[in-house]
Scaffold this motif. Structure first.
Motif, mmCIF file in Angstrom:
data_model
loop_
_atom_site.group_PDB
_atom_site.id
_atom_site.type_symbol
_atom_site.label_atom_id
_atom_site.label_comp_id
_atom_site.label_asym_id
_atom_site.label_seq_id
_atom_site.Cartn_x
_atom_site.Cartn_y
_atom_site.Cartn_z
ATOM 1 N N SER A 76 0.785 -1.223 0.000
ATOM 2 C CA SER A 76 0.000 0.000 0.000
ATOM 3 C C SER A 76 0.818 1.274 0.000
ATOM 4 O O SER A 76 0.277 2.349 -0.211
ATOM 5 N N ALA A 77 2.091 1.212 0.262
ATOM 6 C CA ALA A 77 2.871 2.437 0.319
ATOM 7 C C ALA A 77 2.985 3.068 -1.051
ATOM 8 O O ALA A 77 3.136 2.391 -2.049
ATOM 9 N N SER A 78 2.880 4.405 -1.129
ATOM 10 C CA SER A 78 2.966 5.115 -2.397
ATOM 11 C C SER A 78 4.402 5.484 -2.677
ATOM 12 O O SER A 78 5.103 6.010 -1.807
ATOM 13 N N HIS A 92 1.339 6.211 -8.215
ATOM 14 C CA HIS A 92 0.294 6.817 -7.398
ATOM 15 C C HIS A 92 0.351 8.327 -7.591
ATOM 16 O O HIS A 92 1.345 8.975 -7.240
ATOM 17 N N VAL A 93 -0.719 8.901 -8.107
ATOM 18 C CA VAL A 93 -0.656 10.292 -8.554
ATOM 19 C C VAL A 93 -0.517 11.280 -7.399
ATOM 20 O O VAL A 93 0.019 12.369 -7.585
ATOM 21 N N THR A 94 -0.982 10.930 -6.215
ATOM 22 C CA THR A 94 -0.813 11.859 -5.099
ATOM 23 C C THR A 94 0.658 12.029 -4.741
ATOM 24 O O THR A 94 1.049 13.061 -4.187
ATOM 25 N N SER A 95 1.479 11.042 -5.058
ATOM 26 C CA SER A 95 2.917 11.172 -4.813
ATOM 27 C C SER A 95 3.555 12.209 -5.721
ATOM 28 O O SER A 95 4.667 12.671 -5.459
ATOM 29 N N TYR A 96 2.851 12.570 -6.777
ATOM 30 C CA TYR A 96 3.352 13.599 -7.689
ATOM 31 C C TYR A 96 2.726 14.960 -7.402
ATOM 32 O O TYR A 96 2.926 15.908 -8.150
ATOM 33 N N ILE A 111 0.347 14.579 -15.523
ATOM 34 C CA ILE A 111 1.225 14.444 -16.688
ATOM 35 C C ILE A 111 2.609 13.976 -16.260
ATOM 36 O O ILE A 111 3.274 13.207 -16.966
ATOM 37 N N GLY A 112 3.048 14.395 -15.071
ATOM 38 C CA GLY A 112 4.327 13.909 -14.551
ATOM 39 C C GLY A 112 4.318 12.415 -14.327
ATOM 40 O O GLY A 112 5.286 11.708 -14.651
ATOM 41 N N ALA A 113 3.230 11.902 -13.765
ATOM 42 C CA ALA A 113 3.121 10.450 -13.566
ATOM 43 C C ALA A 113 3.099 9.722 -14.906
ATOM 44 O O ALA A 113 3.752 8.681 -15.081
ATOM 45 N N ALA A 137 2.400 -1.190 -16.656
ATOM 46 C CA ALA A 137 2.473 0.028 -15.835
ATOM 47 C C ALA A 137 1.081 0.606 -15.621
ATOM 48 O O ALA A 137 0.238 0.591 -16.516
ATOM 49 N N GLU A 138 0.835 1.114 -14.399
ATOM 50 C CA GLU A 138 -0.484 1.621 -14.034
ATOM 51 C C GLU A 138 -0.384 3.025 -13.464
ATOM 52 O O GLU A 138 0.487 3.315 -12.638
#
Length: 496
Positions: A76-78, A92-96, A111-113, A137-138
Protein backbone atom coordinates in the motif's frame (compact mmCIF):
# COMPACT_ATOMS: atom_id res chain seq x y z
CA UNK A 1 26.49 -49.63 33.61
CA UNK A 2 26.82 -47.96 30.23
CA UNK A 3 24.26 -50.38 28.73
CA UNK A 4 21.79 -49.57 31.52
CA UNK A 5 22.20 -45.81 30.93
CA UNK A 6 21.63 -46.26 27.15
CA UNK A 7 18.50 -48.26 27.79
CA UNK A 8 17.18 -45.55 30.09
CA UNK A 9 17.84 -42.88 27.42
CA UNK A 10 15.98 -44.84 24.76
CA UNK A 11 13.03 -45.43 27.06
CA UNK A 12 12.92 -41.74 28.01
CA UNK A 13 12.88 -40.75 24.31
CA UNK A 14 10.03 -43.14 23.62
CA UNK A 15 8.03 -41.71 26.54
CA UNK A 16 8.54 -38.17 25.23
CA UNK A 17 7.53 -39.20 21.68
CA UNK A 18 4.38 -40.95 22.91
CA UNK A 19 3.49 -37.89 24.95
CA UNK A 20 3.80 -35.60 21.92
CA UNK A 21 1.65 -37.90 19.80
CA UNK A 22 -0.98 -38.01 22.54
CA UNK A 23 -0.94 -34.23 22.78
CA UNK A 24 -1.46 -33.80 19.01
CA UNK A 25 -4.25 -36.38 18.85
CA UNK A 26 -5.91 -34.89 21.88
CA UNK A 27 -5.78 -31.42 20.31
CA UNK A 28 -7.36 -32.64 17.10
CA UNK A 29 -10.08 -34.70 18.78
CA UNK A 30 -10.80 -31.92 21.27
CA UNK A 31 -11.46 -29.41 18.48
CA UNK A 32 -13.41 -31.56 16.11
CA UNK A 33 -15.05 -34.32 18.12
CA UNK A 34 -14.09 -36.85 15.42
CA UNK A 35 -13.03 -40.46 15.87
CA UNK A 36 -9.33 -40.98 16.30
CA UNK A 37 -7.56 -41.29 12.99
CA UNK A 38 -10.26 -39.43 11.00
CA UNK A 39 -10.30 -35.75 9.90
CA UNK A 40 -13.59 -33.84 9.66
CA UNK A 41 -14.91 -32.74 6.26
CA UNK A 42 -12.95 -29.77 4.90
CA UNK A 43 -10.18 -30.06 7.50
CA UNK A 44 -7.44 -30.72 4.97
CA UNK A 45 -8.59 -27.96 2.61
CA UNK A 46 -8.86 -25.44 5.47
CA UNK A 47 -5.33 -26.14 6.64
CA UNK A 48 -3.96 -25.97 3.09
CA UNK A 49 -5.59 -22.57 2.66
CA UNK A 50 -4.07 -21.38 5.95
CA UNK A 51 -0.65 -22.56 4.87
CA UNK A 52 -1.06 -20.81 1.50
CA UNK A 53 -2.07 -17.57 3.20
CA UNK A 54 1.21 -17.61 5.12
CA UNK A 55 3.33 -17.75 1.98
CA UNK A 56 1.24 -15.78 -0.57
CA UNK A 57 2.06 -12.11 -1.25
CA UNK A 58 0.55 -9.53 -3.61
CA UNK A 59 2.68 -9.15 -6.71
CA UNK A 60 4.39 -5.78 -6.51
CA UNK A 61 7.70 -5.07 -8.21
CA UNK A 62 10.08 -3.59 -5.61
CA UNK A 63 13.77 -2.75 -5.72
CA UNK A 64 16.11 -5.33 -4.15
CA UNK A 65 16.64 -4.84 -0.43
CA UNK A 66 18.39 -6.72 2.33
CA UNK A 67 15.53 -6.10 4.75
CA UNK A 68 12.14 -7.63 3.99
CA UNK A 69 9.41 -4.95 4.13
CA UNK A 70 6.24 -5.50 6.11
CA UNK A 71 3.18 -6.62 4.12
CA UNK A 72 1.48 -3.26 4.63
CA UNK A 73 4.41 -1.37 3.16
CA UNK A 74 4.78 -3.83 0.29
CA UNK A 75 1.20 -3.48 -0.90
CA UNK A 76 0.00 0.00 0.00
CA UNK A 77 2.87 2.44 0.32
CA UNK A 78 2.97 5.12 -2.40
CA UNK A 79 6.24 5.65 -4.25
CA UNK A 80 7.75 9.08 -4.35
CA UNK A 81 8.51 10.75 -7.68
CA UNK A 82 12.20 10.31 -6.92
CA UNK A 83 11.95 6.50 -6.99
CA UNK A 84 13.41 4.75 -9.99
CA UNK A 85 10.32 4.26 -12.23
CA UNK A 86 11.59 0.96 -13.57
CA UNK A 87 11.63 -0.50 -10.07
CA UNK A 88 7.91 -0.08 -9.54
CA UNK A 89 5.26 0.06 -12.22
CA UNK A 90 2.33 1.46 -10.19
CA UNK A 91 2.36 5.27 -10.19
CA UNK A 92 0.29 6.82 -7.40
CA UNK A 93 -0.66 10.29 -8.55
CA UNK A 94 -0.81 11.86 -5.10
CA UNK A 95 2.92 11.17 -4.81
CA UNK A 96 3.35 13.60 -7.69
CA UNK A 97 1.37 16.32 -5.94
CA UNK A 98 -2.08 15.66 -7.44
CA UNK A 99 -4.95 16.99 -5.32
CA UNK A 100 -7.52 14.18 -4.78
CA UNK A 101 -10.13 16.68 -3.54
CA UNK A 102 -10.37 18.38 -6.93
CA UNK A 103 -9.99 21.85 -5.38
CA UNK A 104 -6.73 22.68 -7.15
CA UNK A 105 -5.44 21.90 -10.62
CA UNK A 106 -3.69 18.52 -10.90
CA UNK A 107 -2.77 18.61 -14.59
CA UNK A 108 1.00 18.88 -14.17
CA UNK A 109 1.10 16.20 -11.49
CA UNK A 110 -0.87 13.72 -13.62
CA UNK A 111 1.22 14.44 -16.69
CA UNK A 112 4.33 13.91 -14.55
CA UNK A 113 3.12 10.45 -13.57
CA UNK A 114 2.34 9.66 -17.21
CA UNK A 115 5.78 10.84 -18.27
CA UNK A 116 7.53 8.60 -15.77
CA UNK A 117 5.42 5.60 -16.78
CA UNK A 118 6.03 6.13 -20.49
CA UNK A 119 9.74 6.87 -20.34
CA UNK A 120 10.58 3.32 -19.35
CA UNK A 121 12.59 1.32 -21.83
CA UNK A 122 11.35 -2.11 -20.83
CA UNK A 123 10.84 -4.02 -24.05
CA UNK A 124 9.72 -7.49 -22.93
CA UNK A 125 8.46 -8.47 -26.36
CA UNK A 126 4.98 -9.80 -27.14
CA UNK A 127 3.77 -6.50 -28.66
CA UNK A 128 3.68 -5.21 -32.21
CA UNK A 129 7.00 -4.36 -33.79
CA UNK A 130 8.04 -0.86 -32.76
CA UNK A 131 5.88 -0.74 -29.61
CA UNK A 132 7.68 -0.89 -26.26
CA UNK A 133 6.11 -3.14 -23.63
CA UNK A 134 5.65 -1.10 -20.44
CA UNK A 135 5.11 -4.29 -18.47
CA UNK A 136 1.63 -3.42 -17.19
CA UNK A 137 2.47 0.03 -15.83
CA UNK A 138 -0.48 1.62 -14.03
CA UNK A 139 -1.52 5.17 -13.24
CA UNK A 140 -3.47 4.78 -10.00
CA UNK A 141 -5.88 7.65 -9.31
CA UNK A 142 -6.42 6.25 -5.81
CA UNK A 143 -10.15 6.94 -5.80
CA UNK A 144 -9.66 10.70 -5.89
CA UNK A 145 -11.24 13.50 -7.92
CA UNK A 146 -8.77 15.55 -9.97
CA UNK A 147 -9.37 18.82 -11.77
CA UNK A 148 -7.45 19.23 -15.02
CA UNK A 149 -7.12 22.18 -17.39
CA UNK A 150 -5.46 20.37 -20.30
CA UNK A 151 -5.97 16.94 -21.90
CA UNK A 152 -4.03 14.04 -20.41
CA UNK A 153 -2.28 13.03 -23.60
CA UNK A 154 -0.02 10.01 -23.67
CA UNK A 155 3.45 11.59 -23.86
CA UNK A 156 5.21 9.16 -26.22
CA UNK A 157 3.90 7.01 -29.05
CA UNK A 158 5.10 3.46 -29.58
CA UNK A 159 4.17 2.22 -26.11
CA UNK A 160 1.83 -0.48 -24.86
CA UNK A 161 0.64 -2.61 -21.94
CA UNK A 162 -0.47 0.33 -19.80
CA UNK A 163 -3.45 1.21 -17.62
CA UNK A 164 -5.18 4.22 -16.05
CA UNK A 165 -7.68 3.31 -13.37
CA UNK A 166 -9.61 4.06 -10.23
CA UNK A 167 -10.73 7.68 -9.93
CA UNK A 168 -12.46 10.77 -11.32
CA UNK A 169 -11.20 13.39 -13.77
CA UNK A 170 -13.03 16.68 -14.15
CA UNK A 171 -12.41 19.39 -16.75
CA UNK A 172 -11.84 22.84 -15.31
CA UNK A 173 -13.67 25.89 -16.64
CA UNK A 174 -10.76 26.78 -18.94
CA UNK A 175 -10.41 23.29 -20.45
CA UNK A 176 -10.12 23.56 -24.29
CA UNK A 177 -13.41 23.07 -26.13
CA UNK A 178 -11.81 20.70 -28.67
CA UNK A 179 -9.90 18.65 -26.10
CA UNK A 180 -10.51 15.25 -24.48
CA UNK A 181 -9.89 14.47 -20.82
CA UNK A 182 -7.87 11.38 -21.81
CA UNK A 183 -6.18 11.61 -25.19
CA UNK A 184 -4.68 8.41 -26.60
CA UNK A 185 -3.10 9.92 -29.70
CA UNK A 186 0.22 11.09 -31.05
CA UNK A 187 1.46 13.88 -33.31
CA UNK A 188 0.23 13.49 -36.91
CA UNK A 189 3.72 12.77 -38.28
CA UNK A 190 4.68 9.19 -37.48
CA UNK A 191 5.91 6.11 -39.31
CA UNK A 192 4.31 3.38 -37.18
CA UNK A 193 1.48 1.12 -38.25
CA UNK A 194 -0.04 1.67 -34.79
CA UNK A 195 0.94 4.27 -32.20
CA UNK A 196 -0.20 2.34 -29.12
CA UNK A 197 -1.18 -1.18 -28.16
CA UNK A 198 -3.05 -2.73 -25.24
CA UNK A 199 -4.06 0.45 -23.42
CA UNK A 200 -6.68 -0.04 -20.69
CA UNK A 201 -8.91 2.63 -19.12
CA UNK A 202 -10.89 1.15 -16.26
CA UNK A 203 -13.08 2.20 -13.33
CA UNK A 204 -13.09 5.89 -14.22
CA UNK A 205 -15.61 8.70 -13.97
CA UNK A 206 -14.98 11.49 -16.47
CA UNK A 207 -16.75 14.84 -16.19
CA UNK A 208 -16.13 17.01 -19.26
CA UNK A 209 -17.89 19.98 -17.64
CA UNK A 210 -19.76 20.70 -20.92
CA UNK A 211 -16.39 21.52 -22.50
CA UNK A 212 -14.88 19.13 -25.03
CA UNK A 213 -15.08 15.34 -24.84
CA UNK A 214 -14.27 12.39 -22.64
CA UNK A 215 -11.85 9.94 -24.32
CA UNK A 216 -10.09 10.09 -27.68
CA UNK A 217 -8.43 6.96 -29.12
CA UNK A 218 -6.52 7.40 -32.39
CA UNK A 219 -4.52 4.73 -34.23
CA UNK A 220 -4.39 2.41 -31.24
CA UNK A 221 -4.47 -1.38 -31.29
CA UNK A 222 -6.34 -3.54 -28.78
CA UNK A 223 -7.64 -0.80 -26.49
CA UNK A 224 -10.12 -1.47 -23.67
CA UNK A 225 -12.49 1.05 -22.08
CA UNK A 226 -14.19 -0.75 -19.22
CA UNK A 227 -16.56 0.33 -16.43
CA UNK A 228 -16.38 4.05 -17.18
CA UNK A 229 -18.96 6.77 -16.54
CA UNK A 230 -18.59 9.68 -18.96
CA UNK A 231 -20.77 12.77 -18.59
CA UNK A 232 -21.18 16.42 -19.56
CA UNK A 233 -19.42 16.18 -22.95
CA UNK A 234 -20.18 18.66 -25.72
CA UNK A 235 -18.50 16.81 -28.59
CA UNK A 236 -18.01 13.04 -28.16
CA UNK A 237 -18.10 10.97 -25.03
CA UNK A 238 -15.70 8.55 -26.74
CA UNK A 239 -14.07 9.08 -30.15
CA UNK A 240 -12.28 6.16 -31.83
CA UNK A 241 -10.47 6.97 -35.06
CA UNK A 242 -8.33 4.56 -37.05
CA UNK A 243 -6.55 1.78 -35.25
CA UNK A 244 -8.08 -1.61 -34.64
CA UNK A 245 -10.00 -3.54 -32.00
CA UNK A 246 -11.18 -1.00 -29.43
CA UNK A 247 -13.53 -2.68 -26.94
CA UNK A 248 -15.97 -0.46 -25.03
CA UNK A 249 -17.95 -2.30 -22.40
CA UNK A 250 -19.88 -2.03 -19.12
CA UNK A 251 -19.99 1.77 -19.35
CA UNK A 252 -22.44 4.67 -19.07
CA UNK A 253 -22.43 7.83 -21.17
CA UNK A 254 -24.63 10.91 -21.06
CA UNK A 255 -24.28 14.59 -21.85
CA UNK A 256 -26.71 15.37 -19.05
CA UNK A 257 -27.15 13.19 -16.01
CA UNK A 258 -30.75 12.01 -16.22
CA UNK A 259 -32.82 8.85 -16.23
CA UNK A 260 -35.32 9.75 -18.94
CA UNK A 261 -38.18 12.25 -19.40
CA UNK A 262 -35.74 15.11 -19.01
CA UNK A 263 -37.35 18.55 -19.59
CA UNK A 264 -34.27 19.63 -21.55
CA UNK A 265 -34.18 16.58 -23.82
CA UNK A 266 -34.88 18.62 -26.97
CA UNK A 267 -31.57 20.40 -26.42
CA UNK A 268 -29.40 17.32 -26.02
CA UNK A 269 -26.43 17.43 -28.41
CA UNK A 270 -23.11 15.70 -28.99
CA UNK A 271 -22.46 12.01 -29.64
CA UNK A 272 -22.07 9.33 -27.00
CA UNK A 273 -19.67 7.09 -28.97
CA UNK A 274 -18.19 7.96 -32.36
CA UNK A 275 -16.58 4.95 -34.07
CA UNK A 276 -14.51 6.01 -37.08
CA UNK A 277 -12.65 2.73 -37.09
CA UNK A 278 -12.82 -0.96 -38.00
CA UNK A 279 -13.24 -4.19 -36.01
CA UNK A 280 -14.47 -2.73 -32.73
CA UNK A 281 -17.09 -3.91 -30.23
CA UNK A 282 -19.50 -2.08 -27.93
CA UNK A 283 -21.08 -4.36 -25.35
CA UNK A 284 -23.32 -3.72 -22.34
CA UNK A 285 -23.23 0.06 -22.67
CA UNK A 286 -25.92 2.62 -21.75
CA UNK A 287 -26.17 6.00 -23.48
CA UNK A 288 -28.71 7.99 -21.51
CA UNK A 289 -28.42 11.44 -23.08
CA UNK A 290 -26.88 12.82 -26.28
CA UNK A 291 -28.05 13.99 -29.68
CA UNK A 292 -26.76 10.76 -31.25
CA UNK A 293 -26.14 7.69 -29.14
CA UNK A 294 -23.61 5.87 -31.34
CA UNK A 295 -22.24 7.03 -34.70
CA UNK A 296 -20.46 4.36 -36.77
CA UNK A 297 -18.46 5.13 -39.91
CA UNK A 298 -16.14 2.12 -39.89
CA UNK A 299 -16.40 -1.50 -41.01
CA UNK A 300 -16.89 -4.81 -39.21
CA UNK A 301 -18.14 -3.43 -35.90
CA UNK A 302 -20.51 -5.17 -33.51
CA UNK A 303 -22.95 -3.86 -30.90
CA UNK A 304 -24.48 -6.07 -28.24
CA UNK A 305 -26.46 -5.29 -25.10
CA UNK A 306 -26.53 -1.55 -25.88
CA UNK A 307 -29.33 0.57 -24.38
CA UNK A 308 -29.90 3.96 -26.04
CA UNK A 309 -32.37 6.39 -24.53
CA UNK A 310 -30.70 9.58 -25.62
CA UNK A 311 -32.68 12.27 -27.48
CA UNK A 312 -35.91 10.72 -28.76
CA UNK A 313 -36.56 10.39 -32.48
CA UNK A 314 -39.54 12.72 -32.08
CA UNK A 315 -37.14 15.43 -30.91
CA UNK A 316 -34.67 14.83 -33.74
CA UNK A 317 -32.36 12.36 -32.02
CA UNK A 318 -30.91 9.07 -33.24
CA UNK A 319 -29.96 6.04 -31.17
CA UNK A 320 -27.53 4.40 -33.62
CA UNK A 321 -26.45 6.10 -36.85
CA UNK A 322 -24.64 3.96 -39.44
CA UNK A 323 -22.82 6.36 -41.73
CA UNK A 324 -20.76 4.29 -44.13
CA UNK A 325 -22.77 4.12 -47.37
CA UNK A 326 -22.07 1.03 -49.41
CA UNK A 327 -20.02 -0.91 -46.84
CA UNK A 328 -21.78 -0.97 -43.48
CA UNK A 329 -20.72 -4.39 -42.20
CA UNK A 330 -22.30 -3.90 -38.79
CA UNK A 331 -24.03 -6.36 -36.46
CA UNK A 332 -26.54 -5.05 -33.91
CA UNK A 333 -27.89 -7.76 -31.62
CA UNK A 334 -29.71 -7.88 -28.29
CA UNK A 335 -29.94 -4.10 -28.02
CA UNK A 336 -32.61 -1.79 -26.61
CA UNK A 337 -33.64 1.28 -28.62
CA UNK A 338 -35.74 3.30 -26.21
CA UNK A 339 -37.80 6.01 -28.00
CA UNK A 340 -34.88 6.47 -30.39
CA UNK A 341 -34.15 4.41 -33.49
CA UNK A 342 -31.55 3.32 -36.02
CA UNK A 343 -30.56 5.12 -39.23
CA UNK A 344 -28.48 3.33 -41.89
CA UNK A 345 -27.20 5.02 -45.04
CA UNK A 346 -27.07 2.76 -48.13
CA UNK A 347 -26.64 -0.30 -45.89
CA UNK A 348 -24.57 -3.14 -47.28
CA UNK A 349 -24.13 -6.14 -44.96
CA UNK A 350 -26.15 -5.04 -41.95
CA UNK A 351 -27.65 -7.40 -39.40
CA UNK A 352 -30.17 -6.29 -36.76
CA UNK A 353 -31.76 -8.97 -34.61
CA UNK A 354 -33.07 -9.88 -31.16
CA UNK A 355 -33.45 -6.20 -30.26
CA UNK A 356 -36.28 -4.24 -28.64
CA UNK A 357 -37.67 -0.98 -30.04
CA UNK A 358 -39.87 0.93 -27.59
CA UNK A 359 -42.01 4.04 -27.96
CA UNK A 360 -42.51 4.03 -31.75
CA UNK A 361 -38.75 3.68 -32.31
CA UNK A 362 -38.06 2.40 -35.82
CA UNK A 363 -35.32 1.57 -38.34
CA UNK A 364 -34.74 4.02 -41.21
CA UNK A 365 -32.90 2.97 -44.37
CA UNK A 366 -31.61 6.12 -46.05
CA UNK A 367 -30.78 6.19 -49.76
CA UNK A 368 -27.54 7.97 -50.68
CA UNK A 369 -26.61 6.22 -53.93
CA UNK A 370 -29.64 3.92 -54.02
CA UNK A 371 -28.04 0.66 -52.83
CA UNK A 372 -29.19 -1.79 -50.16
CA UNK A 373 -27.65 -5.25 -50.10
CA UNK A 374 -27.20 -8.09 -47.63
CA UNK A 375 -29.49 -6.64 -44.95
CA UNK A 376 -31.21 -8.79 -42.32
CA UNK A 377 -33.74 -7.25 -39.92
CA UNK A 378 -35.24 -10.26 -38.20
CA UNK A 379 -36.60 -11.50 -34.87
CA UNK A 380 -36.95 -8.08 -33.23
CA UNK A 381 -39.71 -6.65 -31.00
CA UNK A 382 -41.42 -3.32 -31.71
CA UNK A 383 -43.82 -1.54 -29.37
CA UNK A 384 -45.68 1.71 -30.07
CA UNK A 385 -48.77 3.77 -29.38
CA UNK A 386 -51.05 2.84 -32.29
CA UNK A 387 -50.21 5.93 -34.34
CA UNK A 388 -49.52 4.00 -37.54
CA UNK A 389 -45.72 4.28 -37.32
CA UNK A 390 -44.00 1.72 -39.55
CA UNK A 391 -41.29 -0.43 -37.96
CA UNK A 392 -38.94 -0.08 -40.94
CA UNK A 393 -39.01 3.01 -43.14
CA UNK A 394 -37.28 4.33 -46.26
CA UNK A 395 -35.80 7.77 -46.83
CA UNK A 396 -35.56 8.14 -50.60
CA UNK A 397 -35.33 11.93 -50.69
CA UNK A 398 -31.94 11.62 -52.43
CA UNK A 399 -33.30 9.11 -54.94
CA UNK A 400 -34.92 5.68 -54.85
CA UNK A 401 -33.25 2.43 -53.90
CA UNK A 402 -32.43 0.93 -57.29
CA UNK A 403 -30.12 -1.89 -56.18
CA UNK A 404 -31.99 -4.14 -53.76
CA UNK A 405 -30.57 -7.61 -53.19
CA UNK A 406 -30.44 -10.16 -50.35
CA UNK A 407 -32.67 -8.07 -48.09
CA UNK A 408 -34.73 -9.87 -45.45
CA UNK A 409 -37.13 -8.04 -43.15
CA UNK A 410 -39.21 -10.71 -41.49
CA UNK A 411 -40.31 -12.49 -38.30
CA UNK A 412 -40.56 -9.28 -36.28
CA UNK A 413 -43.10 -9.08 -33.45
CA UNK A 414 -45.10 -5.85 -33.50
CA UNK A 415 -47.49 -4.20 -31.04
CA UNK A 416 -49.03 -0.77 -31.72
CA UNK A 417 -47.02 -0.17 -34.92
CA UNK A 418 -47.39 -1.13 -38.57
CA UNK A 419 -45.54 -4.16 -39.87
CA UNK A 420 -43.20 -3.74 -42.81
CA UNK A 421 -41.54 -6.73 -44.41
CA UNK A 422 -39.86 -7.96 -47.56
CA UNK A 423 -41.81 -11.23 -47.40
CA UNK A 424 -45.58 -11.37 -47.36
CA UNK A 425 -48.40 -13.89 -47.70
CA UNK A 426 -51.94 -13.35 -48.87
CA UNK A 427 -55.00 -15.31 -49.95
CA UNK A 428 -58.26 -14.67 -51.75
CA UNK A 429 -61.27 -16.87 -52.49
CA UNK A 430 -64.06 -16.37 -54.99
CA UNK A 431 -65.58 -17.07 -58.38
CA UNK A 432 -64.11 -15.49 -61.48
CA UNK A 433 -61.23 -15.39 -63.89
CA UNK A 434 -59.04 -12.74 -62.20
CA UNK A 435 -57.75 -12.55 -58.62
CA UNK A 436 -55.83 -9.62 -57.10
CA UNK A 437 -53.97 -9.38 -53.78
CA UNK A 438 -52.58 -5.99 -52.68
CA UNK A 439 -49.36 -6.30 -50.68
CA UNK A 440 -48.48 -2.58 -50.66
CA UNK A 441 -49.50 -2.02 -47.01
CA UNK A 442 -46.98 -4.66 -45.88
CA UNK A 443 -44.08 -4.71 -48.32
CA UNK A 444 -41.17 -2.41 -47.53
CA UNK A 445 -40.04 -1.34 -51.00
CA UNK A 446 -42.61 0.28 -53.31
CA UNK A 447 -43.33 -1.36 -56.65
CA UNK A 448 -40.84 -4.18 -56.12
CA UNK A 449 -41.68 -7.88 -56.13
CA UNK A 450 -38.87 -10.18 -57.22
CA UNK A 451 -40.45 -13.55 -56.61
CA UNK A 452 -44.01 -14.85 -56.51
CA UNK A 453 -45.17 -18.30 -55.47
CA UNK A 454 -48.85 -19.15 -55.64
CA UNK A 455 -51.24 -22.05 -55.59
CA UNK A 456 -54.71 -22.11 -57.14
CA UNK A 457 -57.08 -24.77 -55.89
CA UNK A 458 -60.50 -25.48 -57.41
CA UNK A 459 -63.25 -27.90 -56.34
CA UNK A 460 -64.55 -30.63 -58.58
CA UNK A 461 -62.96 -31.78 -61.82
CA UNK A 462 -62.33 -28.39 -63.46
CA UNK A 463 -58.72 -27.71 -64.41
CA UNK A 464 -58.32 -24.15 -65.74
CA UNK A 465 -55.19 -22.67 -67.22
CA UNK A 466 -53.76 -19.90 -65.01
CA UNK A 467 -50.87 -17.45 -65.01
CA UNK A 468 -49.27 -14.54 -63.15
CA UNK A 469 -50.26 -11.44 -65.07
CA UNK A 470 -48.98 -8.44 -63.09
CA UNK A 471 -46.98 -7.35 -59.99
CA UNK A 472 -46.89 -3.56 -60.44
CA UNK A 473 -47.33 -1.37 -57.37
CA UNK A 474 -46.97 -4.48 -55.20
CA UNK A 475 -50.36 -5.78 -56.40
CA UNK A 476 -50.29 -9.38 -57.62
CA UNK A 477 -52.79 -10.36 -60.32
CA UNK A 478 -53.48 -13.99 -61.24
CA UNK A 479 -55.81 -14.85 -64.14
CA UNK A 480 -57.47 -18.03 -65.44
CA UNK A 481 -58.68 -18.75 -68.93
CA UNK A 482 -62.22 -19.46 -67.70
CA UNK A 483 -64.32 -18.30 -64.79
CA UNK A 484 -63.96 -20.73 -61.93
CA UNK A 485 -64.60 -21.00 -58.21
CA UNK A 486 -61.17 -21.14 -56.58
CA UNK A 487 -58.98 -20.32 -53.61
CA UNK A 488 -55.67 -18.52 -54.23
CA UNK A 489 -52.66 -18.49 -51.85
CA UNK A 490 -49.72 -16.18 -52.72
CA UNK A 491 -46.23 -15.67 -51.21
CA UNK A 492 -44.11 -12.75 -52.43
CA UNK A 493 -40.49 -11.79 -51.76
CA UNK A 494 -38.73 -8.49 -52.46
CA UNK A 495 -35.21 -9.41 -51.46
CA UNK A 496 -34.32 -12.58 -53.33
Amino acid sequence: MEITMARRAVMLSMVILVGLVSLIVGNISGRNLSPVGQFPSGFYRDHVRKMQSLVRHDSVSLPPTSVSPSPSLATSASPSPSENPSSRRVYHVTSYGADPTGKTDSTDALIGALSDAFNQELSDGFLMNGIVNLGGAEIDLEGGTYSISRPLRLPISGRGNFKIQGGTLKASDNFPADGYLIDISSAPAHDKEYDFEYITLRDLMLDSNFTGGGIQVINSLRTTIDNCYIAHFNTNGILVQGGHETYIRNSFLGQHITAGSDPGERNFSGTGINLMSNDNAITDVVIFSAGIGIMISGQANTLSGVHCYNKATGFGGTGIYLKLPGLTQTRIVNCYLDYTGIVAEDPVQLHISSSFFLGDAFILLKSIHGAVNGVSIVDNMFSGFGKGIEIVQLDQSNGPFRKVDQVVVDRNVVNGMNIKSTIAKGSVQGNGSSWTVDFSPTLLFPNLIKNVQYSLSTPGSSFPNHALRNTSNNRVVIETDVAVSAKLLIIVDQGV
